[in-house]
Design an enzyme around this catalytic site. Structure first.
Site, PDB file in Angstrom:
ATOM      1  CE1 TYR A  78      32.366  40.649  44.623  1.00 28.67           C
ATOM      2  CE2 TYR A  78      34.171  41.562  45.923  1.00 28.67           C
ATOM      3  CZ  TYR A  78      33.216  41.703  44.930  1.00 28.67           C
ATOM      4  OH  TYR A  78      33.105  42.885  44.250  1.00 28.67           O
ATOM      5  CG  ASP A  85      40.686  36.513  45.401  1.00 31.15           C
ATOM      6  OD1 ASP A  85      41.505  37.355  45.815  1.00 31.15           O
ATOM      7  OD2 ASP A  85      39.524  36.802  45.055  1.00 31.15           O
ATOM      8  CE  LYS A  96      39.419  44.299  49.418  1.00 30.28           C
ATOM      9  NZ  LYS A  96      38.648  43.113  49.226  1.00 30.28           N
TER      10      LYS A  96
HETATM   11  C1  LIG Z   1      38.010  42.887  47.729  1.00 32.39           C
HETATM   12  C2  LIG Z   1      38.182  41.598  47.076  1.00 32.39           C
HETATM   13  C3  LIG Z   1      38.264  41.487  45.671  1.00 32.39           C
HETATM   14  C4  LIG Z   1      37.998  42.648  44.752  1.00 32.39           C
HETATM   15  O1  LIG Z   1      38.932  43.665  44.878  1.00 32.39           O
HETATM   16  P1  LIG Z   1      38.536  45.133  44.317  1.00 32.39           P
HETATM   17  O2  LIG Z   1      39.793  45.911  44.511  1.00 32.39           O
HETATM   18  O3  LIG Z   1      37.397  45.597  45.161  1.00 32.39           O
HETATM   19  O4  LIG Z   1      38.166  44.961  42.896  1.00 32.39           O
HETATM   20  C5  LIG Z   1      38.550  40.266  45.127  1.00 32.39           C
HETATM   21  N1  LIG Z   1      38.752  39.189  45.903  1.00 32.39           N
HETATM   22  C6  LIG Z   1      38.673  39.245  47.245  1.00 32.39           C
HETATM   23  C7  LIG Z   1      38.937  38.024  48.059  1.00 32.39           C
HETATM   24  C8  LIG Z   1      38.372  40.446  47.879  1.00 32.39           C
HETATM   25  O5  LIG Z   1      38.258  40.489  49.208  1.00 32.39           O
END
Ligand SMILES: *Cc1c(COP(=O)(O)O)cnc(C)c1O
Length: 420
Positions: free
Chosen positions: A136, A231, A259
């Site tokens: 994701y 990511d 985060k």
């Molecule tokens: C949470 C998450 C995102 C998206 O971040 P948002 O701040 O919710 O847009 C992208 N990549 C990973 C791996 C994530 O866990």
């Protein structure tokens, strides 16, 4: 409250992962959180393993973060012209993550990945991006293909409203399969701008890369003139000070964060090699911008969080707590003969009700989801809040104390397992 919410907001939530659809029932509302606990509107405490989906690595309402935000708020919440905290934040990220020589702040993880793939395309002058099943990367149009939990939970692995043309250049491959990557580079010779991945997929269950896999991606992207994009929105500053790339010893060209680096405020960032980052506007032709990017509140919260994590002690504590929790759960399962797998890396964990190891997304889907739903509610009824989906990762914080919250959790798990 939930009924009212559903009248004014689709599904009553502002992000689909918060719904209880996968486990039944309706979400509780929270107006207060502190340390390892969230409190519902009736004041009931829950030991929280969601941690606002990752950011709360120091627990909720950490006194130093609260103070930093209060102090900075009084001085103005956004300036739209550079402020010194942006420089401090950028320096911290570059120090912690050696592959990052320059960084650009944004407001969410989604923005970070969206910008990173645009930059990869601009830098390489190529269109195709490889992503992996179950990974994701936020709700970026072209990355919303087989994208993990939120989408899985609401039963739409591919989103409506994304024109086929927008995903035409997205090549989706199974994770942990070097051969598939090799073939894709042969099929699309000279067309692949980069590979984006969660170095440890954590949005469709949780499973580590197999030994040598990340190195193989590093090697093939380097050879083929494509960029490797990690990511690390979830793993960054979570698995280690230097993220998954420190743990696995692989340096990507670009990294995405979010985060934890916002200390609980809305933040994202992408960064990497100097020459690549300089292709971003205003120094380069790849456009990227943000009205609230680098705002002093988010920077102050994030810098304070990173300051607390910097010594590395937190990661040692989290590993110890994680190991204790894992052991306790596995022991509880053994006592009642319940088939349970736990995948854990440091403070991230995921529990599956299946008797075979979970190594990828496909394995994860074999877990008994009805049993998970019963487990979830059994835990919640006894004051322990886990993510309301089989495909989410649990998060520990430094506020979860071994002899209090962790022990309580293990005690509760024993009780619930007996009922299952
Ligand atoms: C949470 C998450 C995102 C998206 O971040 P948002 O701040 O919710 O847009 C992208 N990549 C990973 C791996 C994530 O866990």
């Amino acid at each position: 409250m939930f009924e009212e919410a559903t009248q004014y907001t689709p599904g009553g939530v502002n992000s689909p992962a918060r719904t209880f659809r996968a486990v039944g029932g309706t979400p509780f509302f929270v107006d207060r959180a502190e340390g390892a606990y969230v409190y519902d509107l009736d004041g009931n405490p829950y030991v929280d393993y969601v941690g606002t989906w990752g950011p709360a690595i120091l627990g909720h309402a950490h006194p130093k973060i609260v103070k930093a935000v209060q102090e900075k708020a009084a001085l103005g919440t956004s300036f739209g012209i550079p402020n010194p905290l942006e420089v401090t934040m950028a320096k911290r990220v570059c120090e912690a993550v050696p592959s990052v020589e320059k960084v650009r702040m944004v407001n969410s993880g989604t923005e970070a990945t969206m910008s990173a793939i645009r930059l990869a395309r601009g830098y390489t002058n190529r269109d195709k991006i490889i992503k992996f099943e179950g990974c994701y990367h936020g709700h970026v149009d072209s990355l919303l293909v087989k994208a993990g939990s939120g989408a899985l939970t609401v039963g739409s692995p591919n989103s409506a409203g994304v024109p086929a043309a927008f995903t035409e250049h997205t090549v989706v491959l199974p994770f942990n399969d070097e051969e598939a990557v090799k073939q894709a580079f042969e099929t699309y010779k000279g067309e692949i701008a980069g590979i984006i991945l969660e170095p440890v997929p954590a949005n469709s269950g949780l499973y580590p890369p197999k030994p040598g896999y990340l190195d193989s991606l590093r090697e093939i992207t380097r050879r083929e003139g494509a960029l490797l994009i990690f990511d690390e929105v979830m793993t960054g500053f979570r698995l280690a000070w230097g993220g998954a790339q420190e743990v696995f010893g692989v340096s990507p060209d670009l990294s995405c964060f979010g985060k934890i680096i916002g200390g609980g405020l809305p933040v994202g960032a992408f960064g990497g090699r100097d020459d690549i980052m300089d292709q971003t506007s205003p120094t380069g032709p790849v456009y990227q911008a943000g009205t609230l990017s680098g705002n002093p509140l988010a920077m102050a919260a994030g810098i304070t969080a990173l300051e607390e994590l910097r010594s590395g002690e937190a990661y040692q504590q989290l590993e110890k707590s994680g190991a204790k929790l894992e052991e306790g759960i596995l022991d509880a399962a053994k006592q009642v003969g319940l088939p349970v797998q736990i995948n854990r890396l440091g403070s991230m964990f995921c529990l599956f009700f299946t008797d075979s190891p979970v190594r990828n997304f496909n394995d994860a889907t074999k877990s008994d989801r009805d049993r998970f739903a019963k487990f979830f509610h059994g835990m919640l009824d006894r004051g322990v809040y886990l993510a309301p989906s089989q495909f989410e990762t649990g998060f520990l914080s430094t506020a979860h104390k071994d002899d209090e919250e962790i022990e309580k959790t293990i005690r509760v798990v024993r009780e619930v397992f007996k009922e299952l």
